[in-house]
Each structure stands twice: as structure tokens, then as C-alpha cells.
Design a protein around this motif. Structure first.
Motif, PDB file in Angstrom:
ATOM      1  N   PHE A 169     -23.672 -34.442   7.394  1.00 39.80           N
ATOM      2  CA  PHE A 169     -23.395 -35.683   8.128  1.00 39.80           C
ATOM      3  C   PHE A 169     -22.050 -35.614   8.822  1.00 39.80           C
ATOM      4  CE2 PHE A 169     -21.191 -39.788   8.103  1.00 39.80           C
ATOM      5  CZ  PHE A 169     -22.036 -40.540   8.898  1.00 39.80           C
ATOM      6  N   TRP A 170     -21.009 -35.221   8.086  1.00 37.93           N
ATOM      7  CA  TRP A 170     -19.679 -35.196   8.689  1.00 37.93           C
ATOM      8  C   TRP A 170     -19.546 -34.101   9.741  1.00 37.93           C
ATOM      9  CZ3 TRP A 170     -17.268 -39.400   8.555  1.00 37.93           C
ATOM     10  CH2 TRP A 170     -17.271 -40.226   7.431  1.00 37.93           C
ATOM     11  N   ARG A 171     -20.303 -33.026   9.611  1.00 38.40           N
ATOM     12  CA  ARG A 171     -20.236 -31.955  10.606  1.00 38.40           C
ATOM     13  C   ARG A 171     -21.040 -32.270  11.869  1.00 38.40           C
ATOM     14  NH1 ARG A 171     -18.524 -27.070   9.971  1.00 38.40           N
ATOM     15  NH2 ARG A 171     -20.333 -26.082  10.963  1.00 38.40           N
ATOM     16  N   GLU A 172     -21.972 -33.221  11.786  1.00 36.08           N
ATOM     17  CA  GLU A 172     -22.878 -33.462  12.912  1.00 36.08           C
ATOM     18  C   GLU A 172     -22.731 -34.830  13.571  1.00 36.08           C
ATOM     19  OE1 GLU A 172     -26.899 -32.753  11.596  1.00 36.08           O
ATOM     20  OE2 GLU A 172     -26.314 -30.962  10.471  1.00 36.08           O
ATOM     21  N   ILE A 173     -22.192 -35.818  12.840  1.00 31.56           N
ATOM     22  CA  ILE A 173     -22.321 -37.200  13.283  1.00 31.56           C
ATOM     23  C   ILE A 173     -21.620 -37.484  14.608  1.00 31.56           C
ATOM     24  CG2 ILE A 173     -20.359 -37.973  11.873  1.00 31.56           C
ATOM     25  CD1 ILE A 173     -23.592 -39.937  12.781  1.00 31.56           C
ATOM     26  N   ARG A 226     -13.076 -41.134  15.087  1.00 34.44           N
ATOM     27  CA  ARG A 226     -13.788 -40.104  15.835  1.00 34.44           C
ATOM     28  C   ARG A 226     -12.949 -38.837  15.948  1.00 34.44           C
ATOM     29  NH1 ARG A 226     -17.945 -38.861  18.943  1.00 34.44           N
ATOM     30  NH2 ARG A 226     -17.616 -37.479  20.730  1.00 34.44           N
ATOM     31  N   ALA A 227     -11.646 -39.002  16.171  1.00 34.68           N
ATOM     32  CA  ALA A 227     -10.773 -37.837  16.305  1.00 34.68           C
ATOM     33  C   ALA A 227     -10.792 -36.997  15.035  1.00 34.68           C
ATOM     34  CB  ALA A 227      -9.348 -38.277  16.635  1.00 34.68           C
ATOM     35  N   LEU A 228     -10.761 -37.641  13.865  1.00 30.81           N
ATOM     36  CA  LEU A 228     -10.774 -36.890  12.612  1.00 30.81           C
ATOM     37  C   LEU A 228     -12.142 -36.264  12.372  1.00 30.81           C
ATOM     38  CD1 LEU A 228      -9.412 -35.944  10.048  1.00 30.81           C
ATOM     39  CD2 LEU A 228      -9.998 -38.140   8.979  1.00 30.81           C
ATOM     40  N   ALA A 229     -13.216 -37.004  12.654  1.00 33.78           N
ATOM     41  CA  ALA A 229     -14.559 -36.449  12.470  1.00 33.78           C
ATOM     42  C   ALA A 229     -14.758 -35.204  13.325  1.00 33.78           C
ATOM     43  CB  ALA A 229     -15.611 -37.506  12.797  1.00 33.78           C
ATOM     44  N   LEU A 230     -14.254 -35.224  14.548  1.00 30.51           N
ATOM     45  CA  LEU A 230     -14.368 -34.054  15.425  1.00 30.51           C
ATOM     46  C   LEU A 230     -13.548 -32.884  14.892  1.00 30.51           C
ATOM     47  CD1 LEU A 230     -14.176 -35.801  18.917  1.00 30.51           C
ATOM     48  CD2 LEU A 230     -16.134 -34.531  18.006  1.00 30.51           C
ATOM     49  N   LEU A 231     -12.357 -33.161  14.385  1.00 33.46           N
ATOM     50  CA  LEU A 231     -11.518 -32.102  13.827  1.00 33.46           C
ATOM     51  C   LEU A 231     -12.188 -31.450  12.623  1.00 33.46           C
ATOM     52  CD1 LEU A 231      -8.673 -30.682  13.740  1.00 33.46           C
ATOM     53  CD2 LEU A 231      -8.037 -32.441  12.082  1.00 33.46           C
ATOM     54  N   VAL A 232     -12.718 -32.276  11.726  1.00 35.27           N
ATOM     55  CA  VAL A 232     -13.367 -31.758  10.529  1.00 35.27           C
ATOM     56  C   VAL A 232     -14.631 -30.979  10.890  1.00 35.27           C
ATOM     57  CG1 VAL A 232     -14.575 -32.467   8.419  1.00 35.27           C
ATOM     58  CG2 VAL A 232     -12.398 -33.533   9.025  1.00 35.27           C
ATOM     59  N   ALA A 233     -15.406 -31.483  11.840  1.00 35.98           N
ATOM     60  CA  ALA A 233     -16.646 -30.814  12.239  1.00 35.98           C
ATOM     61  C   ALA A 233     -16.375 -29.438  12.843  1.00 35.98           C
ATOM     62  CB  ALA A 233     -17.403 -31.678  13.239  1.00 35.98           C
ATOM     63  N   ALA A 234     -15.256 -29.309  13.550  1.00 35.53           N
ATOM     64  CA  ALA A 234     -14.937 -28.048  14.213  1.00 35.53           C
ATOM     65  C   ALA A 234     -14.247 -27.047  13.302  1.00 35.53           C
ATOM     66  CB  ALA A 234     -14.047 -28.327  15.434  1.00 35.53           C
ATOM     67  N   ASP A 235     -13.916 -27.454  12.091  1.00 32.15           N
ATOM     68  CA  ASP A 235     -13.167 -26.590  11.182  1.00 32.15           C
ATOM     69  C   ASP A 235     -14.059 -25.469  10.650  1.00 32.15           C
ATOM     70  OD1 ASP A 235     -10.790 -26.016   9.508  1.00 32.15           O
ATOM     71  OD2 ASP A 235     -12.131 -26.564   7.873  1.00 32.15           O
ATOM     72  N   ALA A 236     -13.750 -24.242  10.996  1.00 35.51           N
ATOM     73  CA  ALA A 236     -14.586 -23.104  10.612  1.00 35.51           C
ATOM     74  C   ALA A 236     -14.651 -22.938   9.099  1.00 35.51           C
ATOM     75  CB  ALA A 236     -14.071 -21.833  11.270  1.00 35.51           C
ATOM     76  N   ALA A 237     -13.556 -23.211   8.415  1.00 39.34           N
ATOM     77  CA  ALA A 237     -13.543 -23.059   6.959  1.00 39.34           C
ATOM     78  C   ALA A 237     -14.491 -24.043   6.294  1.00 39.34           C
ATOM     79  CB  ALA A 237     -12.122 -23.238   6.431  1.00 39.34           C
ATOM     80  N   PHE A 238     -14.652 -25.226   6.871  1.00 41.01           N
ATOM     81  CA  PHE A 238     -15.605 -26.197   6.327  1.00 41.01           C
ATOM     82  C   PHE A 238     -17.035 -25.672   6.482  1.00 41.01           C
ATOM     83  CE2 PHE A 238     -17.176 -30.891   6.647  1.00 41.01           C
ATOM     84  CZ  PHE A 238     -17.682 -30.811   5.360  1.00 41.01           C
ATOM     85  N   GLY A 239     -17.336 -25.074   7.629  1.00 42.41           N
ATOM     86  CA  GLY A 239     -18.652 -24.483   7.826  1.00 42.41           C
ATOM     87  C   GLY A 239     -18.929 -23.373   6.833  1.00 42.41           C
ATOM     88  N   ASP A 240     -17.928 -22.555   6.552  1.00 47.66           N
ATOM     89  CA  ASP A 240     -18.077 -21.484   5.569  1.00 47.66           C
ATOM     90  C   ASP A 240     -18.268 -22.059   4.171  1.00 47.66           C
ATOM     91  OD1 ASP A 240     -17.901 -18.602   4.858  1.00 47.66           O
ATOM     92  OD2 ASP A 240     -16.088 -19.250   3.807  1.00 47.66           O
ATOM     93  N   PHE A 241     -17.506 -23.089   3.856  1.00 42.42           N
ATOM     94  CA  PHE A 241     -17.618 -23.795   2.575  1.00 42.42           C
ATOM     95  C   PHE A 241     -19.057 -24.271   2.361  1.00 42.42           C
ATOM     96  CE2 PHE A 241     -17.527 -27.721   0.116  1.00 42.42           C
ATOM     97  CZ  PHE A 241     -16.560 -27.529  -0.863  1.00 42.42           C
ATOM     98  N   LEU A 242     -19.638 -24.879   3.385  1.00 40.36           N
ATOM     99  CA  LEU A 242     -20.993 -25.407   3.272  1.00 40.36           C
ATOM    100  C   LEU A 242     -22.020 -24.283   3.148  1.00 40.36           C
ATOM    101  CD1 LEU A 242     -23.025 -27.696   3.275  1.00 40.36           C
ATOM    102  CD2 LEU A 242     -22.856 -27.785   5.776  1.00 40.36           C
ATOM    103  N   ALA A 243     -21.830 -23.209   3.899  1.00 46.85           N
ATOM    104  CA  ALA A 243     -22.776 -22.089   3.831  1.00 46.85           C
ATOM    105  C   ALA A 243     -22.816 -21.486   2.429  1.00 46.85           C
ATOM    106  CB  ALA A 243     -22.401 -21.030   4.862  1.00 46.85           C
ATOM    107  N   VAL A 244     -21.642 -21.311   1.822  1.00 44.05           N
ATOM    108  CA  VAL A 244     -21.597 -20.757   0.469  1.00 44.05           C
ATOM    109  C   VAL A 244     -22.193 -21.745  -0.527  1.00 44.05           C
ATOM    110  CG1 VAL A 244     -20.067 -19.928  -1.371  1.00 44.05           C
ATOM    111  CG2 VAL A 244     -19.619 -19.296   1.002  1.00 44.05           C
TER     112      VAL A 244
END
Length: 283
Positions: free
Chosen positions: A85-89, A201-219
Motif C-alpha cells: 500500500f505505501w509503495r503504490e498508493i 504525499r511528499a513522504l509517501a513518494l519518498l518512501v515508495a521510491a526508497d530502494a532499500a524498502f523494496g529490497d526489505f519487502l522482497a526478502v
């Protein structure tokens, strides 16, 4: 956060939401978030529930599907959906100043929410990184350990002490069983309890673009496929670190928010609001 079998809750929430001018006038939009798939084909809901959800969406148009799975086999049942949700919203729903996540057993006073967030925009600015909700403190074990440490029901100083020295398992029995210190933890950091949390919105965009968050979710998704099922957080914590699944949903989201802001060398406004009637700090 909802799921195809919680249709009665959604009926009640739609009735509740209709009471508020902010919803009727379009200032606040409500979506019910579903995972786009299910953890195990044998755990699919009945076909009639899926058909009912499809009909429901065609009637109301308020279901939102994100790339997370329903019915995870452990206590962190909505972790994949929450992260997705936070990565896509912000991309799925452009044009909003804030995005908020709550559970489908939470009744939000939408007019009050509208007024509070409007005031935050006026005081902090439309482009400010803002993190709002019922604030707590935690530590988080790095290195894909997926384990919260310390805090939860205490301030930053208590959480720091928990990280360094451990603390009581039962806060009402400080001399009883103790959990150990957390040598791999970062923090203390502030996070918002998952019952109701908002990001600008600014924070949601920052969090969504964070590569480490994407890696966190994949693992975390891979761990959900190979970890040992556990229905209580303490049992989950006893798993080997290499197999540990993510079960502290809101603390894990908060860790990723905290780390993304620091990684971007940015600053953010933290807006704590009272939620629980039984906490002394909120009285």
C-alpha cells in the motif's frame, strides 16, 4: 486494510462514512485495500466471496488491490499488503495531499481527520514530509532479522534502555521474565501505530521510491514462503534469524520511513495524536 470475506464490516463502514461531510463532498476518499493474490491456493476464500467482491467493486468502486498476499501464515498477516500500500498508493491515487492507513475495525471521524490534515498543510506546507499518527518508539534489528526491539509502550529513553540492556516481557511485572538486549538494533526511532497512520504525499513518494524498502519487502515475501508458521509474536521471535518472518507490521513500516528519511538526508515533521483511551500519556 480489508479482505474479500469482511464484507459486513465494509457495509457498516460505508454507512459510518456517509455521515461525514468530508466524505460526501470528496475531501476525503475511502478505499478498502485487498491483496491481489492469496498465500496458498488451498486457503482461497469461497468462490462466492470472490464473486461478491467483484460485484461490490462494480457497485461502489472503492476497492483497491495492491501487490501483497492475503492470509499470510503467521501473526504478521497484513505486512505484505501494508508495505505494498505505501509503495503504490501515491501513484495509484494522485491528487491527494495525504494518504492514511487504518484497519477495517477502526472507525475514523472523517470530518475531524479532514480538519486536522488541513491544518497540518497550512502550518507545515504542502510539500513537507509529514508523518502523523499514534506515536510510539522502537528499535529494529537490521540485517534482514525482521525483529522489533524494545519500546512500544514507552518513551525514547526507555526504548534506548531496552535496546542496550533488555527489559521486562510484562510491563506490569518489571521483576518478571526479561527479554535480552538487541546488539543489532538501530533506534530508538518514532513510529506510528498501525491502527491509524498518515503520510503526506511528499513522504509517501519518498518512501515508495526508497530502494532499500523494496529490497526489505522482497526478502520479507521470500521469508513468508519458507519460514515456520507462528501465530504469536514471541514464538516468531524464537525462529533463527535467517528464517525470521516480518510480523511487527507497524514497527517495520516505521523503520523504513525513518531510514528512508535519514538516507535522503531529509527532515520530516512528526505529528503525534492520541488514540488509545487506556494509555496514561493520552489522558
Amino acid at each position: 486494510m480489508s479482505n474479500p470475506t469482511s464484507d459486513r464490516l465494509r457495509v457498516q463502514l460505508r454507512e459510518w462514512n456517509s455521515l461525514f461531510a468530508a466524505h460526501r463532498q470528496g475531501n476525503v476518499a475511502v478505499r478498502f485495500v485487498f491483496g491481489s493474490s492469496f498465500y496458498n491456493a488451498t486457503e482461497q476464500p469461497p468462490a462466492e466471496a470472490v464473486s461478491s467482491a467483484q460485484q461490490e467493486n462494480s457497485t461502489h468502486g472503492d476497492l483497491l488491490f495492491v501487490d501483497g498476499r492475503e492470509r499470510l501464515p503467521h501473526v504478521g498477516v497484513v505486512t505484505e499488503k501494508s508495505a505494498a500500500f505505501w509503495r503504490e498508493i501515491a501513484a495509484k491515487e494522485p491528487g491527494f495531499a495525504f494518504y492514511c492507513k487504518s484497519d477495517d475495525d477502526t472507525m475514523v471521524h472523517l470530518d475531524r481527520l479532514d480538519r486536522v490534515l488541513g491544518q497540518v498543510v497550512r502550518t507545515e506546507g504542502a510539500d513537507r514530509l509529514v508523518y502523523l499518527g499514534h506515536m510510539k518508539w522502537r528499535g529494529w534489528d537490521e540485517g534482514y532479522r525482521f525483529q522489533a526491539c524494545g519500546g512500544s509502550w514507552g518513551n525514547a529513553a526507555k526504548t534506548k534502555s531496552d535496546i542496550l540492556f533488555g527489559g521486562p516481557v510484562d510491563l506490569h511485572n518489571p521483576s518478571g521474565a526479561q527479554y535480552p538486549p538487541c546488539p543489532h538494533a538501530v533506534g530508538p526511532y518514532p513510529y506510528m501505530s498501525g491502527g491509524m497512520v498518515c503520510m503526506s504525499r511528499a513522504l509517501a513518494l519518498l518512501v515508495a521510491a526508497d530502494a532499500a524498502f523494496g529490497d526489505f519487502l522482497a526478502v520479507a515475501k521470500a521469508r513468508n514462503d519458507h519460514g515456520v508458521r507462528c501465530k504469536k509474536a514471541r514464538l516468531c521471535a524464537n525462529q533463527p534469524a535467517a528464517m525470521h518472518m516480518w510480523h511487527h507490521e507497524d514497527a517495520g513500516i516505521g523503520f523504513n520511513v525513518f531510514r528512508a528519511i535519514v538516507s535522503a538526508n531529509a527532515s520530516a515533521s512528526i505529528v503525534p495524536v492520541p488514540v488509545h483511551f487506556d494509555e496514561p500519556d493520552d489522558l
